[in-house]
Design a protein around this motif. Structure first.
Motif, short mmCIF file in Angstrom:
data_model
loop_
_atom_site.label_atom_id
_atom_site.label_comp_id
_atom_site.label_asym_id
_atom_site.label_seq_id
_atom_site.Cartn_x
_atom_site.Cartn_y
_atom_site.Cartn_z
N TYR A 65 0.82 -1.22 0.00
CA TYR A 65 0.00 0.00 0.00
C TYR A 65 0.86 1.27 0.00
N LYS A 66 1.93 1.25 -0.81
CA LYS A 66 2.82 2.40 -0.95
C LYS A 66 3.44 2.85 0.38
N ALA A 67 3.53 1.91 1.32
CA ALA A 67 4.12 2.21 2.65
C ALA A 67 3.48 3.43 3.28
N ALA A 68 2.17 3.58 3.08
CA ALA A 68 1.47 4.78 3.54
C ALA A 68 1.19 4.76 5.03
N LYS A 69 1.22 3.61 5.67
CA LYS A 69 0.87 3.52 7.08
C LYS A 69 2.14 3.41 7.93
N PRO A 70 2.23 4.18 9.02
CA PRO A 70 3.49 4.27 9.77
C PRO A 70 3.91 2.95 10.41
N MET A 86 11.61 -11.67 -0.13
CA MET A 86 10.39 -10.88 -0.01
C MET A 86 10.06 -10.30 -1.38
N LEU A 87 8.86 -10.59 -1.85
CA LEU A 87 8.36 -10.01 -3.10
C LEU A 87 7.27 -9.01 -2.73
N LEU A 88 7.54 -7.73 -2.94
CA LEU A 88 6.63 -6.68 -2.52
C LEU A 88 6.02 -5.99 -3.74
N GLN A 89 4.75 -5.63 -3.61
CA GLN A 89 4.06 -4.82 -4.62
C GLN A 89 3.69 -3.48 -3.97
N GLU A 90 3.58 -2.44 -4.80
CA GLU A 90 3.38 -1.06 -4.33
C GLU A 90 4.46 -0.69 -3.32
N GLY A 112 4.80 9.14 -9.12
CA GLY A 112 4.04 10.32 -8.78
C GLY A 112 4.93 11.55 -8.70
N LEU A 113 4.37 12.64 -8.19
CA LEU A 113 5.14 13.88 -8.09
C LEU A 113 6.33 13.74 -7.15
N ASN A 114 6.13 13.02 -6.03
CA ASN A 114 7.19 12.94 -5.03
C ASN A 114 7.57 11.51 -4.68
N GLN A 115 7.05 10.54 -5.40
CA GLN A 115 7.27 9.16 -4.99
C GLN A 115 7.29 8.22 -6.18
N GLN A 116 8.25 7.31 -6.17
CA GLN A 116 8.31 6.24 -7.16
C GLN A 116 7.84 4.95 -6.50
N THR A 117 6.86 4.29 -7.10
CA THR A 117 6.38 3.02 -6.58
C THR A 117 6.66 1.92 -7.61
N GLY A 118 6.56 0.68 -7.15
CA GLY A 118 6.79 -0.44 -8.04
C GLY A 118 6.92 -1.73 -7.26
N LEU A 119 7.67 -2.66 -7.81
CA LEU A 119 7.91 -3.95 -7.17
C LEU A 119 9.30 -3.97 -6.56
N ALA A 120 9.44 -4.68 -5.44
CA ALA A 120 10.74 -4.84 -4.82
C ALA A 120 11.01 -6.31 -4.59
#
Length: 281
Positions: A65-70, A86-90, A112-120
């Motif tokens: 979830y884009k690491a949105a939660k602390p 670990m296979l991560l999405q978002e 996005g404007l301030n963030q790159q998301t993807g797979l890790a």
């Protein structure tokens, strides 16, 4: 008025380019398109590559979830202790996240404007090769990432890991089929064990049946979970893991509040046979 719409069109074209990831730096061990990945997979394993040192492999797959939660990082720290890979999405390119494991590969999707998301891919060992590419959402035109990595085994064979974030907003399944067929086409080039995991966005019966059909043709088996805490839409789980050539020893989903998806944990036994016929366990 026509000039206003033309301006909007130009802005949309510029936005489409702005959200695309940067090209992958040139390397003999990485690829950034299905075509170049196919060429890479056709090459034999490097003899100097270190094989996986374990026969019991623990793997995590999770849309974060884009690491949105602390509280996410604390959950990931705990789960990294329970998994080799670990296979991560978002995922995001935050240093604290990418340093959870000694070896990291990132496959960029939406920017996005301030963030790159993807797979890790976060791993205890470096992959022998790594491919990354993306598929555009047909409506929004934003990219959804896929990645393929390969790990050598002690018998000269190799394990293929596939990580996918499925495209989401479509009326039919033609674009979704194209994304899956790009990956299944590459799996066909690999004769050894395979693990295919990710957020499949398999929220319709047609998508579910397409995944079942394409992966069953490759002799792959879907991993089931009891109890099953995976996120569901129309009573269908979005996240899936499929395996071939390995023996499932455990699988579980964990309830977490740090993402809108729940993590999937799995252990598999990899049986390898040395050239003399001796099996390693």
């Amino acid at each position: 008025m026509p000039s206003f719409y033309f301006l909007l069109y130009l802005l949309f074209i510029q936005w489409q380019q702005a959200v695309l990831p940067e090209p992958l730096p040139a390397s003999p061990f990485s690829a950034d398109s299905p075509q170049s990945c196919a060429a890479l997979l056709a090459q034999p394993s490097e003899p100097q590559s270190m094989p996986l040192p374990v026969s019991e492999l623990r793997l995590l797959s999770w849309n974060i979830y884009k690491a949105a939660k602390p509280e996410l990082l604390a959950d990931l720290h705990a789960l990294s202790e329970q998994s080799h890979i670990m296979l991560l999405q978002e995922a995001i390119t935050e240093e604290a996240l990418l340093q959870l494991k000694p070896h990291t590969r990132f496959s960029p999707g939406y920017k996005g404007l301030n963030q790159q998301t993807g797979l890790a891919l976060l791993s205890d060992w470096s992959p022998q090769l790594y491919c990354r590419f993306y598929q555009r959402e047909p409506w929004l035109r934003t990219p959804k990432a896929s990645s393929i990595s390969r790990y050598p085994l002690t018998n000269g064979d190799s394990l293929l890991l596939v990580n996918m974030h499925g495209i989401n907003f479509t009326l039919g399944i033609s674009d979704y089929r194209q994304q899956l067929e790009r990956l299944t086409g590459l799996i066909k080039l690999h004769s050894g064990p395979v693990i295919f995991a990710g957020d499949f966005n398999s929220w319709s019966r047609a998508r579910w049946q397409l995944v079942q059909g394409l992966l069953s043709e490759l002799d792959m088996t879907r991993v089931s979970f009891t109890p099953d805490h995976r996120t569901r839409v129309f009573d269908l789980p979005l996240d899936q893991i499929w395996i071939r050539g390995v023996t499932l020893t455990s699988s579980q989903t964990l309830e977490r509040t740090s993402s809108d998806h729940n993590p999937m944990l799995m252990s598999v036994h990899i049986t390898t046979e040395e050239p003399g016929g001796d099996k390693q366990h």
